[in-house]
Design a protein around this motif. Structure first.
Motif, PDB file in Angstrom:
ATOM      1  N   PHE A   1       0.813  -1.214   0.000  1.00 39.07           N
ATOM      2  CA  PHE A   1       0.000   0.000   0.000  1.00 39.07           C
ATOM      3  C   PHE A   1       0.848   1.268   0.000  1.00 39.07           C
ATOM      4  N   THR A   2       2.148   1.125  -0.166  1.00 42.61           N
ATOM      5  CA  THR A   2       3.058   2.268  -0.161  1.00 42.61           C
ATOM      6  C   THR A   2       3.509   2.601  -1.582  1.00 42.61           C
ATOM      7  N   GLY A   3       4.270   3.679  -1.691  1.00 43.78           N
ATOM      8  CA  GLY A   3       4.846   4.048  -2.973  1.00 43.78           C
ATOM      9  C   GLY A   3       6.290   3.614  -3.095  1.00 43.78           C
ATOM     10  N   ASN A   4       6.698   2.645  -2.277  1.00 42.51           N
ATOM     11  CA  ASN A   4       8.107   2.236  -2.237  1.00 42.51           C
ATOM     12  C   ASN A   4       8.446   1.268  -3.373  1.00 42.51           C
TER      13      ASN A   4
ATOM     14  N   TYR B   1      -2.043  -3.302   7.936  1.00 46.26           N
ATOM     15  CA  TYR B   1      -1.000  -2.359   7.519  1.00 46.26           C
ATOM     16  C   TYR B   1      -1.107  -1.045   8.297  1.00 46.26           C
ATOM     17  N   GLN B   2      -2.312  -0.529   8.391  1.00 44.82           N
ATOM     18  CA  GLN B   2      -2.510   0.747   9.094  1.00 44.82           C
ATOM     19  C   GLN B   2      -2.214   0.623  10.590  1.00 44.82           C
ATOM     20  N   LYS B   3      -2.519  -0.528  11.153  1.00 43.89           N
ATOM     21  CA  LYS B   3      -2.263  -0.751  12.578  1.00 43.89           C
ATOM     22  C   LYS B   3      -0.770  -0.821  12.875  1.00 43.89           C
ATOM     23  N   ASN B   4      -0.021  -1.405  11.967  1.00 44.81           N
ATOM     24  CA  ASN B   4       1.406  -1.615  12.203  1.00 44.81           C
ATOM     25  C   ASN B   4       2.309  -0.512  11.650  1.00 44.81           C
ATOM     26  N   SER B   5       1.773   0.321  10.778  1.00 49.03           N
ATOM     27  CA  SER B   5       2.604   1.355  10.164  1.00 49.03           C
ATOM     28  C   SER B   5       2.929   2.460  11.159  1.00 49.03           C
ATOM     29  N   PRO B   6       4.173   2.924  11.170  1.00 48.59           N
ATOM     30  CA  PRO B   6       4.549   4.021  12.069  1.00 48.59           C
ATOM     31  C   PRO B   6       3.924   5.331  11.631  1.00 48.59           C
ATOM     32  N   ALA B   7       3.653   6.189  12.595  1.00 50.78           N
ATOM     33  CA  ALA B   7       3.106   7.518  12.318  1.00 50.78           C
ATOM     34  C   ALA B   7       3.944   8.557  13.046  1.00 50.78           C
ATOM     35  N   VAL B   8       3.917   9.774  12.553  1.00 48.40           N
ATOM     36  CA  VAL B   8       4.574  10.880  13.253  1.00 48.40           C
ATOM     37  C   VAL B   8       3.658  11.334  14.380  1.00 48.40           C
ATOM     38  N   VAL B   9       4.162  11.297  15.633  1.00 48.69           N
ATOM     39  CA  VAL B   9       3.336  11.668  16.785  1.00 48.69           C
ATOM     40  C   VAL B   9       3.711  13.029  17.373  1.00 48.69           C
ATOM     41  N   LYS B  10       4.895  13.526  17.021  1.00 51.34           N
ATOM     42  CA  LYS B  10       5.311  14.807  17.583  1.00 51.34           C
ATOM     43  C   LYS B  10       6.426  15.425  16.729  1.00 51.34           C
TER      44      LYS B  10
ATOM     45  N   TYR C   1       8.264  27.899   6.298  1.00 52.13           N
ATOM     46  CA  TYR C   1       9.053  26.730   5.870  1.00 52.13           C
ATOM     47  C   TYR C   1       8.114  25.544   5.679  1.00 52.13           C
ATOM     48  N   GLU C   2       8.444  24.693   4.729  1.00 58.34           N
ATOM     49  CA  GLU C   2       7.664  23.470   4.556  1.00 58.34           C
ATOM     50  C   GLU C   2       8.448  22.439   3.739  1.00 58.34           C
ATOM     51  N   PHE C   3       8.226  21.155   4.072  1.00 53.24           N
ATOM     52  CA  PHE C   3       8.841  20.042   3.348  1.00 53.24           C
ATOM     53  C   PHE C   3       8.008  18.794   3.594  1.00 53.24           C
ATOM     54  N   PHE C   4       8.275  17.754   2.804  1.00 49.56           N
ATOM     55  CA  PHE C   4       7.488  16.529   2.876  1.00 49.56           C
ATOM     56  C   PHE C   4       8.294  15.353   3.417  1.00 49.56           C
ATOM     57  N   LEU C   5       7.598  14.495   4.160  1.00 46.74           N
ATOM     58  CA  LEU C   5       8.060  13.144   4.454  1.00 46.74           C
ATOM     59  C   LEU C   5       7.172  12.209   3.642  1.00 46.74           C
ATOM     60  N   THR C   6       7.742  11.203   2.976  1.00 48.96           N
ATOM     61  CA  THR C   6       6.931  10.260   2.208  1.00 48.96           C
ATOM     62  C   THR C   6       7.080   8.848   2.775  1.00 48.96           C
ATOM     63  N   ASN C   7       6.065   8.029   2.549  1.00 46.08           N
ATOM     64  CA  ASN C   7       6.096   6.690   3.155  1.00 46.08           C
ATOM     65  C   ASN C   7       7.079   5.752   2.471  1.00 46.08           C
ATOM     66  N   LYS C   8       7.656   6.154   1.349  1.00 49.33           N
ATOM     67  CA  LYS C   8       8.684   5.306   0.755  1.00 49.33           C
ATOM     68  C   LYS C   8      10.066   5.641   1.303  1.00 49.33           C
TER      69      LYS C   8
ATOM     70  N   SER D   1       6.290   0.746   6.254  1.00 49.96           N
ATOM     71  CA  SER D   1       6.569   2.116   5.852  1.00 49.96           C
ATOM     72  C   SER D   1       5.666   3.097   6.590  1.00 49.96           C
ATOM     73  N   LEU D   2       6.046   4.351   6.556  1.00 55.46           N
ATOM     74  CA  LEU D   2       5.294   5.416   7.211  1.00 55.46           C
ATOM     75  C   LEU D   2       3.836   5.406   6.758  1.00 55.46           C
ATOM     76  N   LYS D   3       2.910   5.593   7.705  1.00 54.57           N
ATOM     77  CA  LYS D   3       1.482   5.498   7.403  1.00 54.57           C
ATOM     78  C   LYS D   3       1.040   6.532   6.376  1.00 54.57           C
ATOM     79  N   ASP D   4       1.488   7.762   6.557  1.00 48.05           N
ATOM     80  CA  ASP D   4       1.096   8.827   5.630  1.00 48.05           C
ATOM     81  C   ASP D   4       1.873   8.695   4.332  1.00 48.05           C
ATOM     82  N   GLU D   5       1.157   8.670   3.225  1.00 55.11           N
ATOM     83  CA  GLU D   5       1.836   8.572   1.931  1.00 55.11           C
ATOM     84  C   GLU D   5       2.689   9.805   1.663  1.00 55.11           C
TER      85      GLU D   5
END
Length: 431
Positions: free
Chosen positions: A244-247, A322-331, A400-407, A416-420
């Motif tokens: 379910f990722t773009g990796n 997948y969603q349960k096990n995928s890491p997310a950014v919490v802070k 400022y702005e930048f992206f984190l991607t799940n790949k 992989s990271l939960k957020d695409e």
């Protein structure tokens, strides 16, 4: 009158055959070898560039022009590989010239394809010489084949190659490969959608192999298939975590990085498509479903996976896992909850819900460009590899702005990271 009728019939037949054959273009191969022979007569680099241009690229079919554009080939690249691998070129030359003897076989395979898929749209087939980077691709309704890779055999001289991927490309190939490769790429000209998700792209590639196999009426010999079958359970388990990722780099187009375990997305997509076909009561409709699957439609692709029964679980349950096990950014400190970030801040800490793989990360610019990217360096991981520390250089009263991607981020459990695509955005205050 009989003789006159016979002549008319012959002319009509010849015209029909000519029109049919016109969809296969091999002149680029002949032009390349003319240029190649001329280049051997000089040691002057400028003259070599002139020869490859005048005798090959200036005479390029529209297929070769599209191939060069898609793979960034240019005159310098051609001269470089010609000079670097003389043993290879002399070894593969006869193989590339056999393509002209296979036009009837190529046409017959397209006729067979039309029999099993009557909705087939016409495509043009261009057989060219590339720059040792691609065996085949498509552009619009054109099939583009790099004959120097597509016709290499186990007997081809690869002694000059340092690239292990190139050495292994030819190990399981035969000259019949050109026909199955052509059908594979031909199917790509019929497909819809280009969603860059592992599941979608794997089925898109693997389904072309299945259709080619049905047309050829014999199993395709592919290294990724034999490796996948030998490691099926392990491959399935890994695929669940990534599909379910773009990796894509973990599964496709990764021959230079993965060695024997390269391109396993092709294997998985092939197996999914084969099972879908085998489980279908109406085989003709199944072929139509496979070819016309919309790869931009995630639900359609996921329903296709469920109907294949490749996994015991339903796709929706795999998505939940997948969603349960995928890491997310919490802070994100000090960005979290801050109206204005102190411009004297030198570090940003991104904390994840799970322990992450150290040194497995990258950052993407937003649409606003590099002026909005604050990161100057990656300091490293802390907090049991849950927090990533980034060095930043901030100016007052600036966005400022930048992206984190799940790949680009992966947990130690392999998810992989939960957020695409996660946008991190903030503004600094005044000093």
């Amino acid at each position: 009158m009989k003789r006159f009728t016979s002549i008319i019939f012959s002319l009509v037949f010849a015209s029909a055959f000519s029109q049919k054959s016109a969809k296969i273009f091999t002149s680029d191969i002949d032009n390349f070898w003319v240029a190649y022979d001329s280049i051997q007569k000089t040691d002057n680099h400028t003259q070599k560039l002139d020869l490859i241009k005048r005798l090959y690229t200036d005479k390029a079919t529209k297929g070769l022009k599209a191939f060069m554009k898609s793979r960034n080939y240019n005159d310098s690249a051609y001269v470089k590989v010609i000079d670097k691998y003389p043993k290879f070129w002399n070894s593969v030359r006869p193989n590339t010239l056999t393509i002209k003897t296979k036009t009837n076989e190529l046409e017959a395979s397209v006729v067979k394809l039309k029999e099993i898929y009557p909705e087939l749209k016409d495509a043009e087939m261009y057989f060219t010489i590339g720059g040792l980077n691609s065996g085949g691709t498509v552009s619009d309704n054109m099939v583009l084949v790099g004959a120097e890779l597509a016709t290499g055999l186990s007997s081809t001289d690869v002694s000059e190659f340092k690239d292990e991927w190139l050495k292994g490309v030819f190990a399981m190939q035969s000259l019949d490969n050109i026909v199955s490769l052509n059908i594979h790429e031909y199917i790509h000209t019929q497909q819809t959608g280009n969603r860059r998700r592992v599941l979608n792209q794997s089925i898109k590639e693997g389904s072309c192999d299945l259709i080619a196999e049905l047309v050829m009426n014999k199993p395709l010999e592919r290294k990724y298939v034999s490796y996948g079958l030998a490691h099926a359970d392990k491959v399935k388990d890994r695929f669940k975590k990534d599909m379910f990722t773009g990796n894509l780099a973990n599964w496709l187009y990764n021959g230079r990085d993965k060695g024997e375990s390269a391109d396993l997305g092709y294997y998985v997509g092939y197996e999914i498509s084969k099972l879908y076909y085998q489980n279908a009561k109406n085989k003709k409709q199944a072929i139509k479903d496979i070819i016309e699957l919309n790869y931009d439609n995630d639900k359609a692709v996921e329903d296709f996976l469920t109907q294949s029964k490749f996994f015991k679980e339903k796709t929706k349950d795999l998505m939940k896992e997948y969603q349960k096990n995928s890491p997310a950014v919490v802070k994100i400190d000090p960005v979290n909850g801050s109206v204005r970030v102190n411009p004297d801040t030198k570090e940003i800490r991104i904390t994840f819900s799970k322990e992450m793989v150290p040194e497995y990360y990258s950052f993407n610019l937003s649409e606003k460009g590099k002026e909005y990217m604050p990161i100057t360096k990656v300091i490293g991981m802390e907090n049991n590899d849950k927090t990533l520390v980034l060095g930043v250089n901030l100016k007052p009263d600036k966005e400022y702005e930048f992206f984190l991607t799940n790949k680009s981020f992966r947990s130690k459990e392999g998810y992989s990271l939960k957020d695409e695509k996660l946008l991190i955005k903030f503004k600094t205050g005044n000093r």
